[in-house]
Design a protein around this motif. Structure first.
Motif, mmCIF file in Angstrom:
data_model
loop_
_atom_site.group_PDB
_atom_site.id
_atom_site.type_symbol
_atom_site.label_atom_id
_atom_site.label_comp_id
_atom_site.label_asym_id
_atom_site.label_seq_id
_atom_site.Cartn_x
_atom_site.Cartn_y
_atom_site.Cartn_z
ATOM 1 N N GLN A 17 0.882 -1.174 0.000
ATOM 2 C CA GLN A 17 0.000 0.000 0.000
ATOM 3 C C GLN A 17 0.919 1.222 0.000
ATOM 4 O O GLN A 17 1.580 1.508 0.999
ATOM 5 C CB GLN A 17 -0.925 -0.008 1.214
ATOM 6 C CG GLN A 17 -1.962 1.096 1.182
ATOM 7 C CD GLN A 17 -3.104 0.845 2.152
ATOM 8 O OE1 GLN A 17 -4.213 0.498 1.768
ATOM 9 N NE2 GLN A 17 -2.836 1.027 3.439
ATOM 10 N N ILE A 18 0.984 1.885 -1.156
ATOM 11 C CA ILE A 18 1.943 2.962 -1.354
ATOM 12 C C ILE A 18 1.272 4.317 -1.124
ATOM 13 O O ILE A 18 0.311 4.683 -1.810
ATOM 14 C CB ILE A 18 2.529 2.928 -2.783
ATOM 15 C CG1 ILE A 18 3.058 1.530 -3.111
ATOM 16 C CG2 ILE A 18 3.611 3.986 -2.935
ATOM 17 C CD1 ILE A 18 4.274 1.131 -2.350
ATOM 18 N N HIS A 19 1.799 5.068 -0.162
ATOM 19 C CA HIS A 19 1.279 6.396 0.159
ATOM 20 C C HIS A 19 2.192 7.461 -0.456
ATOM 21 O O HIS A 19 3.424 7.338 -0.408
ATOM 22 C CB HIS A 19 1.221 6.597 1.675
ATOM 23 C CG HIS A 19 0.418 5.560 2.392
ATOM 24 N ND1 HIS A 19 -0.883 5.766 2.796
ATOM 25 C CD2 HIS A 19 0.736 4.286 2.787
ATOM 26 C CE1 HIS A 19 -1.337 4.683 3.406
ATOM 27 N NE2 HIS A 19 -0.380 3.766 3.416
ATOM 28 N N LEU A 20 1.602 8.498 -1.011
ATOM 29 C CA LEU A 20 2.376 9.634 -1.494
ATOM 30 C C LEU A 20 2.732 10.522 -0.312
ATOM 31 O O LEU A 20 1.855 10.916 0.471
ATOM 32 C CB LEU A 20 1.567 10.419 -2.525
ATOM 33 C CG LEU A 20 2.245 11.657 -3.129
ATOM 34 C CD1 LEU A 20 3.511 11.277 -3.877
ATOM 35 C CD2 LEU A 20 1.275 12.408 -4.047
ATOM 36 N N HIS A 21 4.025 10.826 -0.167
ATOM 37 C CA HIS A 21 4.444 11.641 0.968
ATOM 38 C C HIS A 21 3.767 13.008 0.925
ATOM 39 O O HIS A 21 3.596 13.609 -0.142
ATOM 40 C CB HIS A 21 5.964 11.805 0.968
ATOM 41 C CG HIS A 21 6.485 12.387 2.248
ATOM 42 N ND1 HIS A 21 6.729 13.740 2.395
ATOM 43 C CD2 HIS A 21 6.785 11.817 3.433
ATOM 44 C CE1 HIS A 21 7.169 13.968 3.623
ATOM 45 N NE2 HIS A 21 7.217 12.817 4.280
ATOM 46 N N PRO A 32 -5.692 8.853 -2.527
ATOM 47 C CA PRO A 32 -5.636 7.645 -1.697
ATOM 48 C C PRO A 32 -4.404 6.827 -2.062
ATOM 49 O O PRO A 32 -3.804 7.008 -3.120
ATOM 50 C CB PRO A 32 -6.925 6.904 -2.058
ATOM 51 C CG PRO A 32 -7.274 7.385 -3.437
ATOM 52 C CD PRO A 32 -6.797 8.802 -3.501
ATOM 53 N N PRO A 33 -3.980 5.918 -1.190
ATOM 54 C CA PRO A 33 -2.794 5.112 -1.484
ATOM 55 C C PRO A 33 -3.020 4.182 -2.671
ATOM 56 O O PRO A 33 -4.148 3.798 -2.981
ATOM 57 C CB PRO A 33 -2.575 4.327 -0.192
ATOM 58 C CG PRO A 33 -3.896 4.321 0.500
ATOM 59 C CD PRO A 33 -4.551 5.606 0.136
ATOM 60 N N PHE A 55 -0.233 8.655 -9.349
ATOM 61 C CA PHE A 55 -0.109 9.883 -8.561
ATOM 62 C C PHE A 55 0.168 11.127 -9.414
ATOM 63 O O PHE A 55 0.312 12.224 -8.858
ATOM 64 C CB PHE A 55 1.034 9.727 -7.545
ATOM 65 C CG PHE A 55 0.748 8.767 -6.417
ATOM 66 C CD1 PHE A 55 -0.349 8.941 -5.589
ATOM 67 C CD2 PHE A 55 1.580 7.681 -6.179
ATOM 68 C CE1 PHE A 55 -0.614 8.065 -4.546
ATOM 69 C CE2 PHE A 55 1.332 6.789 -5.135
ATOM 70 C CZ PHE A 55 0.226 6.986 -4.317
ATOM 71 N N ASN A 97 2.844 -1.124 4.255
ATOM 72 C CA ASN A 97 2.629 0.300 4.020
ATOM 73 C C ASN A 97 3.948 1.028 3.798
ATOM 74 O O ASN A 97 4.757 1.181 4.726
ATOM 75 C CB ASN A 97 1.883 0.920 5.207
ATOM 76 C CG ASN A 97 0.413 0.581 5.195
ATOM 77 O OD1 ASN A 97 -0.383 1.244 4.530
ATOM 78 N ND2 ASN A 97 0.043 -0.474 5.922
ATOM 79 N N THR A 99 5.920 4.504 1.803
ATOM 80 C CA THR A 99 5.711 5.870 1.324
ATOM 81 C C THR A 99 6.642 6.129 0.156
ATOM 82 O O THR A 99 7.827 5.790 0.212
ATOM 83 C CB THR A 99 5.987 6.886 2.453
ATOM 84 O OG1 THR A 99 5.079 6.639 3.541
ATOM 85 C CG2 THR A 99 5.803 8.313 1.962
#
Length: 337
Positions: A17-21, A32-33, A55, A97, A99
């Motif tokens: 699950q990749i989150h944008l910093h 959303p991730p 993204f 998870n 980032t």
């Protein structure tokens, strides 16, 4: 069974699950991730063509310098994704998870990465190192045609075991075989290479196995893997790029324990303990008196929590990465002084 084991290694994947910093978010609301399935034998930069389009509408203008972190800890891009997961998540986290950053590359911690070209260079260089360790030279890699080298790399990127199995015999890597693993090793891709030594009954034979060992040492003991603290610096991880001298003697089984003992003698002495083992009263009294030896709490290869009694030949022939290195993640309780 061996063929199945290799297949599982190549098909092994980790849900990410990749989150944008937040510093890279130039839109409102924040996106959303992204959910991505990453192959264990792959590398994080190879996921960028999948992640960046997701993204792109939220990114600020400017030149990209992409990198990943886990709980603020920058991830080294040249370590296979599965190894990073095994090393940093004592208690497996699913999805994992992470980032992603598009700016602010931490060049004081991470070496530069130019995307797929850097990852491919790292793979081929590791392949040369492995062949030099095994055969004493790397001429088979050097002499491989450009098209074959490209096809080999593509097979790794795409997780195409069939294509890899067709191409890898051209490297003519050595293999390890003995009476304990002969039947299981014959069907793995690595075992289809040329064996440089002849079998002589009763003779002790050696082979050099390329190993990359990652050791995380903790000063405090813990009961459950979920109690292992989050790592915050690469200084807490010892890295050994050292071959194992595989001893093959008729009637004896060279085990994973023997291999790790050759790499970590300070943790694998005669009185060292492995988590889960029972000790006699005499052993306990001696350990309480000296308190010099550490304890290996966890050994993980390809996501498997390994028993140290498994024949090392089976591990080598089935759990190696495509560049012919065996990556071993170890969690230890440091010796008491």
């Amino acid at each position: 069974m061996a063929k199945e084991a290799v297949k599982y290694v190549w098909e092994g994947a980790i849900p990410l699950q990749i989150h944008l910093h937040k510093s890279d978010v130039a839109s409102h609301p924040a996106p959303p991730p992204a959910l991505v399935l990453a192959t264990r034998i792959g590398y994080l930069p190879l996921l960028i063509p999948l992640i960046k389009p997701y993204f792109k509408d939220s990114l600020p203008p400017g030149e990209d310098s992409i990198w990943f972190d886990y709980k603020g800890f920058p991830l080294k891009w040249y370590i296979p994704t599965g190894v990073l997961f095994d090393l940093l998540c004592a208690e497996p986290e699913r999805p994992w998870n992470l980032t992603i950053h598009f700016r602010g590359y931490p060049s004081n911690i991470l070496i530069p990465c130019e995307g797929e070209d850097s990852v491919k260079w790292n793979f081929v260089n590791s392949l040369k190192e492995a062949q030099y360790i095994i055969n004493g030279n790397c001429k088979n890699v050097m002499n491989m045609s450009q098209s074959d080298q490209e096809d080999l790399w593509t097979s790794v990127m795409n997780g195409d075991l069939d294509a890899y199995t067709r191409l890898s015999p051209k490297l003519k890597m050595g293999t390890v075989e003995d009476e304990f693993s002969r039947k299981t090793s014959l069907s793995s891709p690595q075992s289809q290479q040329v064996v440089p030594e002849t079998e002589v009954a009763g003779q002790v034979k050696t082979a050099r196995i390329p190993v990359r060992l990652y050791v995380r040492s903790l000063n405090k003991d813990f009961e459950n893997l979920e109690d292992v603290p989050v790592i915050d610096t690469w200084d807490d991880i010892s890295y050994l790029n050292r071959p194992v001298e595989f001893l093959r003697e008729e009637g004896k089984c060279f085990t994973l324990r023997d291999a790790i003992k050759s790499l970590l003698p300070e943790f694998m002495g005669d009185r060292a303990q492995t988590s889960g083992e029972e000790r006699s009263i005499d052993d306990t009294e001696e350990a309480d008196g000296s308190r010099e030896m550490g304890e290996i709490k966890l050994v993980r290869i390809q996501g498997i929590e390994m028993k140290l009694e498994v024949p090392f030949s089976w591990v080598v022939n089935n759990l190696m990465n495509p560049e012919f290195y065996l990556h071993i993640s170890v969690l230890v309780k440091a010796p008491q002084r």
